[in-house]
Structure formats: C-alpha cells, structure tokens
Design an enzyme around this catalytic site. Structure first.
Site, short mmCIF file in Angstrom:
data_model
loop_
_atom_site.label_atom_id
_atom_site.label_comp_id
_atom_site.label_asym_id
_atom_site.label_seq_id
_atom_site.Cartn_x
_atom_site.Cartn_y
_atom_site.Cartn_z
N HIS A 1 3.85 8.64 -25.19
CA HIS A 1 3.15 9.10 -26.40
C HIS A 1 3.98 10.22 -27.02
CE1 HIS A 1 1.69 12.67 -24.30
NE2 HIS A 1 1.07 11.92 -23.38
N HIS B 1 5.47 13.17 -25.00
CA HIS B 1 6.71 12.92 -24.26
C HIS B 1 7.91 12.95 -25.21
CE1 HIS B 1 3.63 10.45 -21.94
NE2 HIS B 1 3.93 11.43 -21.12
N CYS C 1 -4.39 16.72 -6.82
CA CYS C 1 -4.58 15.99 -8.08
C CYS C 1 -3.48 14.94 -8.20
CB CYS C 1 -4.54 16.93 -9.29
SG CYS C 1 -4.53 16.00 -10.85
N CYS D 1 -9.41 19.07 -11.53
CA CYS D 1 -8.11 19.65 -11.84
C CYS D 1 -8.19 20.35 -13.19
CB CYS D 1 -7.06 18.53 -11.89
SG CYS D 1 -5.57 19.02 -12.77
N HIS E 1 -6.11 18.18 -15.90
CA HIS E 1 -6.54 16.83 -16.25
C HIS E 1 -8.05 16.67 -16.38
CE1 HIS E 1 -2.39 16.02 -14.91
NE2 HIS E 1 -2.44 15.14 -15.88
N LYS F 1 -4.68 19.04 -24.28
CA LYS F 1 -3.38 18.37 -24.14
C LYS F 1 -3.55 16.89 -24.43
CE LYS F 1 0.15 17.54 -20.58
NZ LYS F 1 -0.12 16.63 -19.46
N LYS G 1 -2.58 10.11 -22.26
CA LYS G 1 -3.00 8.71 -22.20
C LYS G 1 -4.28 8.57 -21.41
CE LYS G 1 -0.99 5.53 -24.50
NZ LYS G 1 -0.05 4.48 -24.38
N1 MSP Z 1 7.45 13.17 -13.83
C1 MSP Z 1 7.09 14.51 -14.08
C2 MSP Z 1 8.32 15.33 -14.45
C3 MSP Z 1 9.39 15.32 -13.41
S1 MSP Z 1 10.79 16.22 -13.90
C4 MSP Z 1 11.71 16.32 -12.53
C5 MSP Z 1 6.09 14.56 -15.21
N2 MSP Z 1 6.04 13.49 -16.00
S2 MSP Z 1 5.05 13.31 -17.23
O1 MSP Z 1 5.39 12.04 -17.80
O2 MSP Z 1 3.70 13.51 -16.83
O3 MSP Z 1 5.37 14.46 -18.23
C6 MSP Z 1 6.67 14.61 -18.67
C7 MSP Z 1 6.75 15.67 -19.72
O4 MSP Z 1 5.96 15.32 -20.84
C8 MSP Z 1 6.25 17.03 -19.23
O5 MSP Z 1 7.18 18.01 -19.64
C9 MSP Z 1 4.96 17.21 -19.96
O6 MSP Z 1 4.70 18.55 -20.25
C10 MSP Z 1 5.26 16.45 -21.24
N3 MSP Z 1 4.04 16.14 -21.91
C11 MSP Z 1 3.07 15.25 -21.54
N4 MSP Z 1 2.04 15.37 -22.42
C12 MSP Z 1 2.34 16.33 -23.34
C13 MSP Z 1 1.73 16.81 -24.49
N5 MSP Z 1 0.54 16.41 -24.88
N6 MSP Z 1 2.43 17.72 -25.22
C14 MSP Z 1 3.69 18.13 -24.91
N7 MSP Z 1 4.28 17.70 -23.83
C15 MSP Z 1 3.57 16.89 -22.97
O7 MSP Z 1 5.41 15.57 -15.37
#
Ligand code: MSP
Length: 520
Positions: free
Chosen positions: A23, A26, A132, A154, A157, A305, A308
C-alpha cells in the site's frame, strides 16, 4: 595517479513483509529512498540503493496458509506479481532487490549466527511473554492496551497478542546496553530525527533484555545451524539483508565498498530493531554499525496507521493511475515533513497537483516555451546575466543541498519550488509580452527569456530526483538534452552556474508536464 575508490553512498529501505500487497505506506519509504539516491547520483557519487522482501516468519506463513499454498509458493507469487511491479509503478530506480529466501542471504545468515554462537554470544534459555504476530515481536506487558472482554492488544495493531512460551536460544543483547549508549553518544546523528533518537535513548537507558532469537513451534524460517529443530527469529534473519546484499561473507571487496550503510530508512514502528538490535548484532560480530537510521512517520487514515489488516491500505496504482508517478512522489515528499506523520486525502492531492505542479511548474515551462517560440522562433537568446534570478537560483541550490545533507526531503523540494514561484512572479512583473511590442527593447526581452530558461534548467536539475518523468520533458523542451546531455548526468553542485544553456538552444513546446485531471 590511480584514483582511490571511494566508499559508495549506500541507502536501504526496510524489506517488506509479503503477507499481502503493497500500500502507499510501503511505497512512501521507497520513494523517499529513491529521491535521496537520485540526488546523490546527481552529485556524481557512486550510489547503491537496496530494497527487497522479508519472507519468513509466522505472519507470512499464516497468510500462505490462508491462501491455501506453501509459503514459498505464496512469496514467489507475491514478489513477482506485486512487490517487484510496484517499483516500476512508483518509478523507483533500485540497484538490487533482495529476498530473504535467496540463498545468497540465507546461507550467510546461518554463518553469521554460527559465528556468534561459537563466540559465546548466544545461550539456551526459556522465555514466556505476550507476542504480536503482526509486529513479529515479544511485547512488554506494560506496553499492551486493553481490548474488549479483557483481551490484551498490541498498541500498534490493536489486535490481541498471544502468550508464547518457548525454550530457545537467546542473544546476549543485555550486554550491549552500555556499548550502545556510548555509540549513540559518539554518533549524535546515528538515529534521526531527534524525536526518534530520544525514544531510542530512553529505551536503552532502561536496560535491555536478552533477545529470543529462535523458534521451534513452526518451521518457516532459516534453520538454526547448530540445532535444526529451530528456525531463526524472522527479525534477526531480516536485518542481515543489508549486509548479505552488500556482499557480506561472499565478496569482501564489494562489502568494503558499500559497508557501513549510510542510511537505513525505516518506519518509526521498526526503529528499535534497527537502532538497538541491529547495531548490537554488528558489534557482536565485530562489524561497523550503519552510519544512520532515519525513521519516517506513518501515513495515517482517520488518525491511525494505514494498514492492510485494518483495510485502510490504498494501493499506489489507485493514485498513480489518476495523477501519475511524478505527482505521487512529489505529493508525499512535499506535503509531509520527512520524519513526521501525515495523512492522505484525494482533495489535498488534487489541490497540490493543480497549485504547485500545473499552475506553478507546468505553467512557467509553458510560458517560456511559447514565448521563445513566438518571439524568437524557438531559438534561445544568448547567455546574459540577470542578478535577481541568478541569485534566486543559487539560493535554491545551496538551500536544497543543505536540506539533503540532513535528509530533509521536503526542504529540498520547497527550495526548488520557491525558485519556480519567484521566477513566475518575475515573468509576471517584467511582462515580456509587453516588452515584445517595443522593438527598441529587444535586449530586455532576450534577458527575460534567457533568465527564465536558466531558472527552469536549475529547477529541472533539482526536481529530477523527485519527478524524473516531468523533468525529462522539461529538459527536452529547454533544448538541454541535446546541448548539455541527459538530465540524470547533471551535477547538482554545478546547477547554479549561470549561463550553461547555450545561445540558440532549440526550445520547443512539448506535451504538458502535468496534464489536466478530469474531475471525478
Ligand atoms: N519486514 C519488516 C521490516 C524488516 S527490515 C529488516 C516490516 N515490514 S512491513 O512490511 O510491515 O513494513 C515495512 C515498512 O513499511 C516499515 O518501515 C513500516 O513502517 C512501513 N509502513 C507500513 N505501513 C505504513 C504506513 N501506514 N505509513 C508509513 N509507513 C508504513 O516491518
């Protein structure tokens, strides 16, 4: 004299869990890394930009189960159909894409942990606590929030935690608290922004618990080299991607060229892993910690935040199909101070598209190209100084460069757009369409046209890292592609040198940089 090879500028994004499709939250971090690395490339530096996917652990395993396929099939499919294509959608120019299921990663991870095990950094023990699965993290009981029916949730989440009781292996993280504090002290910009640094300091000052690094209740992970009834905890596998992708354990020369990473861009929810556990792991292995961990804020929906799991995730495509990738990149990096939370709304996006991109940048380009066409048959007048515009351009470059040095991406964009605004006003005030009516003022008209073209040249160089497609159009329209070469090769440091566009450069009216968006 043989040129000594300088260390590369190495930037990483987090590697993303492939439990679901990407999304815009990311895409946000990836776009930020892409702007930063394009900027450094335009400084003439050797740059390496890494992104990838985090594929092990319970969260991904459960998603695969729900999808009725094996975790490997699941991740293979999602990486190819979602995570790699989204990089094209957002126009990210990453140099490498690492998957934690790559052998180049998993084999080196096993070696890394075997080395730490042999060095006595790992011991066998037992742990029980709330876990979590969405964070893939044990929580401290004090962090949890109360849900309905007395359930403990959590705080990130808002979903119930599970009690996990395990006999497994631990990393002596507690032994690193003082070393980490000394390291933070000696490297005051290691964690940025300041709010993130303060959070990390406060956390480590409380003392650290040893970290459970293996799991035996499921098997979707890298087998522990000294005990194959366990797999490695997903985070201590994932963090190593930054090193394994850089040649750790396989290519010492490449590793020396890339390591330490200059900046790990991370969301603020995964700050502790990067600023506490990761440097401790590296210290334990005798490797240098990264130079900086920069935490960006969250994209929020209704104050929470975007995610998904909460069904609030917007796929980047949905926005890019309407506004294009440049405007997408511009919007998030311009609207939100990098490091703070921000919200997305279609109204705000549309308003900025019109006000900043179409009415300012697009309009200035179209004013210039039509006037050079109409009054000078499309041939740029000869270089001539215009101090007010030249000084505005110099100021924009200096300000933007200083902003990039502290990863203030918004500040760099504002500096460039301020220049555009100043020059739009300059054109309005000097009114070249009036000047053109007076044949005795041909030199004045030449100067106005030339100065405007030069300012646009500078703006194009500064905005190219954030809007590469629109700036390529502008570059072509200025006749700069032919006379100065590709825009990506333009040095930011030299951008403000006045008079680079040569006399007679062919200025053409091209397709609009920011076409009108039909109201929906
Ligand atoms: N797999 C771990 C990261 C491992 S790094 C060695 C992880 N993955 S994640 O897919 O859940 O998140 C990846 C990144 O996306 C994180 O930096 C997280 O903060 C970012 N985001 C996920 N949702 C977000 C928002 N709504 N806004 C901004 N960034 C967000 O964590």
């Amino acid at each position: 004299m043989a040129e000594q090879q300088k260390k590369a500028y190495y930037v990483t994004t987090p590697i993303y869990y492939v439990n679901d499709a990407p999304h815009i939250g990311h895409a946000y971090t990836t776009v930020a890394g892409d702007m930063l690395t394009r900027w450094h490339r335009q400084r003439g530096e050797d740059v390496w930009f890494l992104t990838g996917t985090d594929e092990h652990g319970q969260k991904v395993m459960r998603a695969a189960e729900a999808g009725g396929v094996s975790p490997q099939e699941w991740t293979d499919r999602l990486v190819e159909t979602e995570w790699k294509p989204v990089l094209q959608t957002i126009d990210a120019a990453n140099d490498d894409f690492i998957r934690t299921t790559d052998e180049r990663h998993s084999e080196r991870v096993r070696e890394f942990w075997q080395t730490l095990y042999d060095a006595g950094e790992v011991f066998e023990g037992a742990y029980e606590g709330p876990y979590c699965v969405h964070c893939e993290e044990f929580k401290l009981p004090g962090e949890l929030v109360d849900g309905e029916d007395g359930a403990k949730l959590c705080p990130i989440h808002n979903r119930p935690v599970e009690m996990l009781s395990e006999k497994n292996y631990f990393f002596r993280l507690s032994a690193y608290a003082d070393k980490l504090l000394a390291f933070y002290e000696a490297n005051p910009t290691f964690v940025q922004p300041e709010s993130a640094r303060n959070e990390v300091l406060a956390f480590v000052r409380q003392g650290l618990q040893d970290l459970s690094i293996t799991r035996s209740t499921f098997d979707w992970g890298i087998p522990v080299p000294w005990d194959d009834s366990h797999v490695l905890y997903v985070w201590i596998d994932a963090l190593l991607n930054y090193a394994t992708a850089a040649g750790y354990g396989t290519d010492p020369e490449r590793f020396a060229h890339l390591w330490p990473a200059d900046v790990h861009l991370v969301g603020k929810d995964i700050l502790r892993f990067h600023a506490v556990i990761w440097p401790a792991m590296l210290m334990a292995a005798g490797l240098e910690p990264p130079r900086q961990v920069f935490a960006n804020g969250w994209l929020l929906v209704g104050g929470e935040k975007m995610s998904k799991t909460k069904l609030t995730g917007i796929p980047p495509r949905q926005i890019i199909d309407v506004f294009g990738s440049d405007a997408f990149r511009y919007y998030f990096l311009r609207a939100i101070p990098f490091g703070q939370d921000g919200s997305f709304s279609w109204e705000d996006m549309a308003a900025r598209y019109k006000a900043d991109l179409a009415d300012q940048l697009g309009n200035l380009a179209s004013r210039l190209t039509s006037m050079v066409g109409r009054y000078r048959d499309g041939a740029l007048p000869a270089p001539v100084d215009e101090p007010a515009v030249r000084e505005a351009a110099e100021h924009a470059v200096t300000t933007a460069e200083a902003a990039i040095d502290v990863i203030d991406l918004q500040g760099a964009i504002i500096a460039a757009m301020d220049l555009v605004r100043v020059v739009n006003n300059y054109v309005s005030e000097t009114a070249p369409w009036q000047v053109a009516k007076d044949e005795t003022r041909a030199a004045d008209l030449d100067r106005i046209l030339y100065a405007t073209a030069e300012a646009l040249r500078v703006a194009a160089v500064l905005l190219n890292p954030v809007m590469p497609k629109a700036c390529a159009i502008l570059w072509g329209a200025l006749g700069a592609e032919v006379t100065l070469g590709p825009i990506a090769d333009q040095r930011v440091q030299e951008a403000a040198t006045w008079g680079r566009l040569p006399a007679g450069a062919t200025v053409t009216k091209t397709e609009p940089m920011f076409p009108r968006i039909e109201d929906e």
